[in-house]
Design a protein around this motif. Structure first.
Motif, PDB file in Angstrom:
ATOM      1  N   GLN A   1       0.789  -1.330   0.079  1.00  0.00           N
ATOM      2  CA  GLN A   1       0.024   0.071   0.084  1.00  0.00           C
ATOM      3  C   GLN A   1       0.904   1.324  -0.071  1.00  0.00           C
ATOM      4  N   PHE A   2       1.654   1.188   0.871  1.00  0.00           N
ATOM      5  CA  PHE A   2       2.952   2.247   0.929  1.00  0.00           C
ATOM      6  C   PHE A   2       3.590   2.616  -0.710  1.00  0.00           C
ATOM      7  N   ILE A   3       3.862   1.481  -1.294  1.00  0.00           N
ATOM      8  CA  ILE A   3       4.404   1.576  -2.513  1.00  0.00           C
ATOM      9  C   ILE A   3       3.463   2.203  -3.517  1.00  0.00           C
ATOM     10  N   ASP A   4       2.149   1.793  -3.288  1.00  0.00           N
ATOM     11  CA  ASP A   4       1.039   2.523  -4.209  1.00  0.00           C
ATOM     12  C   ASP A   4       0.992   3.745  -4.167  1.00  0.00           C
ATOM     13  N   HIS A   5       1.195   4.244  -2.947  1.00  0.00           N
ATOM     14  CA  HIS A   5       0.980   5.654  -2.615  1.00  0.00           C
ATOM     15  C   HIS A   5       2.131   6.442  -3.171  1.00  0.00           C
ATOM     16  N   ASP A   6       3.231   5.963  -3.264  1.00  0.00           N
ATOM     17  CA  ASP A   6       4.410   6.447  -3.932  1.00  0.00           C
ATOM     18  C   ASP A   6       4.343   6.393  -5.296  1.00  0.00           C
ATOM     19  N   LEU A   7       3.685   5.714  -5.864  1.00  0.00           N
ATOM     20  CA  LEU A   7       3.508   5.566  -7.533  1.00  0.00           C
ATOM     21  C   LEU A   7       2.539   6.291  -8.049  1.00  0.00           C
ATOM     22  N   THR A   8       1.159   6.147  -7.297  1.00  0.00           N
ATOM     23  CA  THR A   8       0.037   6.607  -8.092  1.00  0.00           C
ATOM     24  C   THR A   8      -1.253   7.151  -7.387  1.00  0.00           C
TER      25      THR A   8
ATOM     26  N   SER B   1       5.844  10.600  -1.620  1.00  0.00           N
ATOM     27  CA  SER B   1       4.814  10.503  -0.727  1.00  0.00           C
ATOM     28  C   SER B   1       5.334  10.783   0.575  1.00  0.00           C
ATOM     29  N   VAL B   2       6.640  10.632   0.977  1.00  0.00           N
ATOM     30  CA  VAL B   2       7.268  11.020   2.205  1.00  0.00           C
ATOM     31  C   VAL B   2       8.012  12.445   2.078  1.00  0.00           C
ATOM     32  N   TYR B   3       8.594  12.432   1.142  1.00  0.00           N
ATOM     33  CA  TYR B   3       9.553  13.838   1.088  1.00  0.00           C
ATOM     34  C   TYR B   3       8.560  15.051   0.879  1.00  0.00           C
ATOM     35  N   GLY B   4       7.534  14.990   0.326  1.00  0.00           N
ATOM     36  CA  GLY B   4       6.605  15.823  -0.168  1.00  0.00           C
ATOM     37  C   GLY B   4       7.342  16.647  -1.159  1.00  0.00           C
ATOM     38  N   ARG B   5       7.299  17.962  -1.202  1.00  0.00           N
ATOM     39  CA  ARG B   5       8.069  18.816  -2.181  1.00  0.00           C
ATOM     40  C   ARG B   5       9.570  19.201  -1.530  1.00  0.00           C
TER      41      ARG B   5
ATOM     42  N   VAL C   1      -0.058   1.155   8.078  1.00  0.00           N
ATOM     43  CA  VAL C   1       0.694   1.919   6.893  1.00  0.00           C
ATOM     44  C   VAL C   1       1.142   3.271   7.493  1.00  0.00           C
ATOM     45  N   SER C   2       0.412   3.790   8.564  1.00  0.00           N
ATOM     46  CA  SER C   2       0.736   5.014   9.037  1.00  0.00           C
ATOM     47  C   SER C   2       2.189   4.726   9.887  1.00  0.00           C
ATOM     48  N   GLN C   3       2.313   3.654  10.616  1.00  0.00           N
ATOM     49  CA  GLN C   3       3.449   3.426  11.384  1.00  0.00           C
ATOM     50  C   GLN C   3       4.516   2.980  10.364  1.00  0.00           C
ATOM     51  N   LEU C   4       4.329   2.236   9.137  1.00  0.00           N
ATOM     52  CA  LEU C   4       5.313   1.946   8.399  1.00  0.00           C
ATOM     53  C   LEU C   4       5.924   3.307   7.577  1.00  0.00           C
ATOM     54  N   HIS C   5       4.987   4.640   7.492  1.00  0.00           N
ATOM     55  CA  HIS C   5       5.486   5.776   7.043  1.00  0.00           C
ATOM     56  C   HIS C   5       6.392   6.319   8.084  1.00  0.00           C
ATOM     57  N   SER C   6       5.994   6.291   9.435  1.00  0.00           N
ATOM     58  CA  SER C   6       6.953   6.767  10.297  1.00  0.00           C
ATOM     59  C   SER C   6       8.417   5.863  10.280  1.00  0.00           C
TER      60      SER C   6
END
Ligand code: HEM
Length: 504
Positions: free
Chosen positions: A83-90, A118-122, A182-187
């Protein structure tokens, strides 16, 4: 390799290392342009969606007993890494479920690159509120307890609005706070970045970011993809793995995903194949070994503790990642200290995904229905047409069944054409890819990964996107590998990435 710029050849090392793309979005497009759209009535799709959503498991199988829906091939952490990868791509926030859409005219709100936008933003200049004062490390949120192996577990940074409003996460992509896992994976990724900054104290932000991206891309190819599509499909796309050489000597073999200049996000991937992960979601998860109970993924009953995100959750819900990924410490197969398996990739979704909470889906609460109707509106070809086009044997109607790949259910699973005669010889692509995966099912112990069509689409798109990205390790430094000190038995996968993150 057809048409894809073979970046790995004739590359002057380092030439591409300057600057980074100002783009924060990409394009959608089609992989199989010549195939006709498969037309279905909405009624048939709604009926199929309803048939694909399992009964509510009440009470759920205790963790001390085997559960027929668990996949011996894939642990639960890969669902949320997926899911995390999905949010990076699309990210498609604009297409319509009500009317037909032209993918060529749709914007992907994420770059189709493994760049962690998805992590770095801009980045720290444009979004300084995501970063510490040094402009290099990420800010983190409040401490979380419950994980006996990691006293430094942290929540995502969140806002603190007045009036009891939900405390939203301050992150590059709001969807990475969709559920507690997914939230804790992001952190964990925020901490991995900070760990890389600690290991390279004089490195500027861009260099730390590049290192993080390279390690992540390595995990995506050699841990995630290998787990999801299997060794044989991966090796047929990346022949250097089998030959034990490198991508310069034996370049990737892309037969179906090709593009001229810039990679695009194929709708066959984003609207069908890569949504396979929805079938891997479990109904219930143990977050750590100190909580007495497990938590259900979602519940519409406000009284039931559940893992829905977009809010601050209890502070003792810190995740113990060795219940989600294999850290090589041989945990038992059952009980509260085991690694929880993902649910099988099959044509069945757990019940809570049939009624998503309004914070996730304000209209059309069934995820199965959303996927099927989105496929129709995007004009996706049928699974059978895609299989034929790819040269794989087409699954006959009588073998296309709807339901769980589990001993207890397999015999009763309905044929797809029983749900609607409209599906004779023509199945929605998302459904077909799930049903294809479950064709290998023999008994509950059968490992289930993506089949030939699903595996090849997901594998080629991953590898193609990485080759087409001027900044990926495959393009810039194809012989790069994670430093030995970070590996375990010579391997660097998600468990090793988390091990490093926990040191920050
Ligand atoms: C609890 C877990 C998950 C929930 C609640 C969830 C929910 C959703 C929802 C509501 C959508 C929008 C559907 C639409 O309107 O068309 C979506 C899209 C999507 N999901 Fe999931 N998802 C989950 C996990 C996953 C996983 C594990 C994967 C893959 C491994 C995945 C892949 C995708 C993809 C590729 C899209 C399309 C994204 C886009 O282009 O905008 N999801 N998901």
């Amino acid at each position: 390799m057809n048409g894809v710029a073979p970046r790995v050849h004739g590359l002057v090392r380092g030439l591409d290392a300057v600057g980074s793309s100002p783009q924060f979005e990409g394009r959608f497009g089609r992989m199989f342009r010549t195939l006709p759209a498969a037309k279905f009535s909405e009624k048939a799709l709604k009926d199929l969606a309803a048939a694909m959503v399992a009964e509510l498991e009440d009470p759920p199988t205790p963790e001390t007993e085997p559960d027929g829906e668990e996949n011996t091939a894939i642990s639960a952490g890969f669902t949320y890494l997926g899911q995390f990868i999905d949010h990076d791509l699309t990210f498609d926030p604009s297409s319509s479920l009500q009317k037909d859409n032209d993918p060529d005219a749709l914007v992907d709100f994420r770059t189709p690159r493994f760049d962690l936008d998805s992590v770095y933003g801009r980045g720290p200049d444009d979004q300084p509120y995501l970063y510490r004062g040094d402009g290099i490390r990420f800010l983190q949120g409040r401490p979380l307890t419950g994980n006996p192996n990691d006293a430094r577990t942290r929540d995502l940074p969140r806002n603190n609005p007045a009036g009891g409003e939900p405390k939203r996460a301050l992150i590059g992509d709001p969807r990475n706070d969709e559920n507690v896992i997914v939230s804790q994976l992001h952190s964990t990724f925020l901490r991995f970045h900070n760990r890389m900054a600690d290991l390279h104290p004089n490195a500027p932000f861009a260099r730390v970011q590049r290192l993080v991206r390279f390690h992540y891309q390595w995990v995506v190819l050699y841990d995630f993809l290998a787990t999801i599509i299997g060794k044989d499909t991966l090796e047929s796309i990346l022949p250097h793995l089998k030959k034990k050489t490198d991508v310069l000597k034996d370049p990737p073999d892309l037969r179906f995903y090709t593009f001229r200049n810039n990679p695009f996000m194929p709708v066959e991937f984003s609207v069908a194949a890569y949504r396979f992960g929805h079938s891997m979601v479990r109904p219930i998860y143990r977050l750590n070994t100190t909580l007495p109970d497990r938590q259900v993924i979602f519940s519409l009953d406000a009284q039931v503790d559940n893992l829905v995100g977009f809010r601050e959750f209890p502070a003792n819900w810190g995740i113990e990642w060795n219940l989600f990924f294999d850290f090589g410490n041989n945990p038992p197969k059952l009980g509260p200290t085991r690694i929880q398996p993902a649910y099988k990739i099959d044509s069945s979704l757990v019940n809570p995904l049939g009624k998503l909470p309004p914070s996730i889906a304000a209209t059309v609460p069934s995820l199965a229905e959303r996927n099927l109707v989105r496929g129709l509106r995007m004009g996706l070809p049928s699974g059978q047409d895609v299989a034929k086009k790819m040269g794989f044997p087409v699954i006959p109607d009588k073998k296309l069944k709807v339901g769980k790949a589990a001993d207890e259910d397999a015999a009763d699973n309905r044929p797809l054409t029983d749900v609607s005669a409209e599906f004779a010889g023509k199945a929605p692509l998302w459904y077909y890819i799930l049903a294809e995966a479950q064709q290998v099912f023999k008994n509950n112990a059968t490992p289930i990964q993506l089949g030939p069509v699903g595996g090849r689409i997901v594998g080629e798109v991953f590898v193609g996107l990485m080759l087409g990205d001027r900044h990926s390790f495959l393009s810039q430094d194809p012989l790069w590998a994670p430093a030995k000190e970070l590996t375990r038995d010579g391997k660097f996968g998600m468990a090793e990435l988390i091990t490093q993150a926990m040191k920050a």
